[in-house]
Scaffold this motif. Structure first.
Motif, PDB file in Angstrom:
ATOM      1  N   LYS A 251     -47.083  42.891   1.395  1.00 15.52           N
ATOM      2  CA  LYS A 251     -47.095  43.788   2.580  1.00 15.52           C
ATOM      3  C   LYS A 251     -46.496  44.965   2.643  1.00 15.52           C
ATOM      4  O   LYS A 251     -46.628  46.337   2.991  1.00 15.52           O
ATOM      5  CB  LYS A 251     -46.971  43.016   3.851  1.00 15.52           C
TER       6      LYS A 251
ATOM      7  N   GLU B 107     -56.313  43.745   5.575  1.00 13.21           N
ATOM      8  CA  GLU B 107     -55.793  42.954   4.282  1.00 13.21           C
ATOM      9  C   GLU B 107     -56.033  41.524   4.085  1.00 13.21           C
ATOM     10  O   GLU B 107     -55.854  40.709   5.256  1.00 13.21           O
ATOM     11  CB  GLU B 107     -54.125  43.144   4.501  1.00 13.21           C
TER      12      GLU B 107
ATOM     13  N   ARG C  27     -45.972  37.276  -0.718  1.00 18.01           N
ATOM     14  CA  ARG C  27     -46.702  37.803   0.295  1.00 18.01           C
ATOM     15  C   ARG C  27     -45.783  38.817   0.998  1.00 18.01           C
ATOM     16  O   ARG C  27     -46.329  40.008   1.222  1.00 18.01           O
ATOM     17  CB  ARG C  27     -46.957  36.754   1.382  1.00 18.01           C
TER      18      ARG C  27
END
Length: 99
Positions: free
Chosen positions: A60, A77, A56
């Motif tokens: 990002k 997102e 994750r």
């Protein structure tokens, strides 16, 4: 210039029906990928990108880096998909997703 709340809401609504046009994999950001991202933003202004990356934080980070390089803004997102926007200097009425 940051997008207003109303604009973000409108773009999220438009983006709901869009399919990802660029996929970023574990290989990261290559020159070819950045060129394709730039072309897609010039043509469509509002696009979805798919981030085929497991971590994750890495997703990002790479998404933010890609948007910084393309001078685009992240609209939304969700999981492995991001909706990004960059206003085109010469919008193409036939291909733009927001016109």
């Amino acid at each position: 210039m940051p997008l207003s709340r109303d604009t973000i809401k409108r773009y999220r609504n438009i983006g709901h029906d869009l399919k990802p046009v660029v996929t970023i994999s574990e290989n990261g950001l290559s020159e070819g990928l950045l060129a394709e991202l730039d072309r897609a933003l010039n043509d469509h202004e509002l696009i979805k990108i798919k981030l085929a990356i497991g971590d994750r934080d890495a997703r990002k980070s790479i998404c933010a880096e890609a948007c910084e390089h393309a001078k685009a803004e992240i609209v939304q997102e969700i999981g492995k998909v991001a909706l990004i926007f960059r206003e085109s200097a010469k919008p193409k009425l036939k291909t733009s997703n927001i016109r």
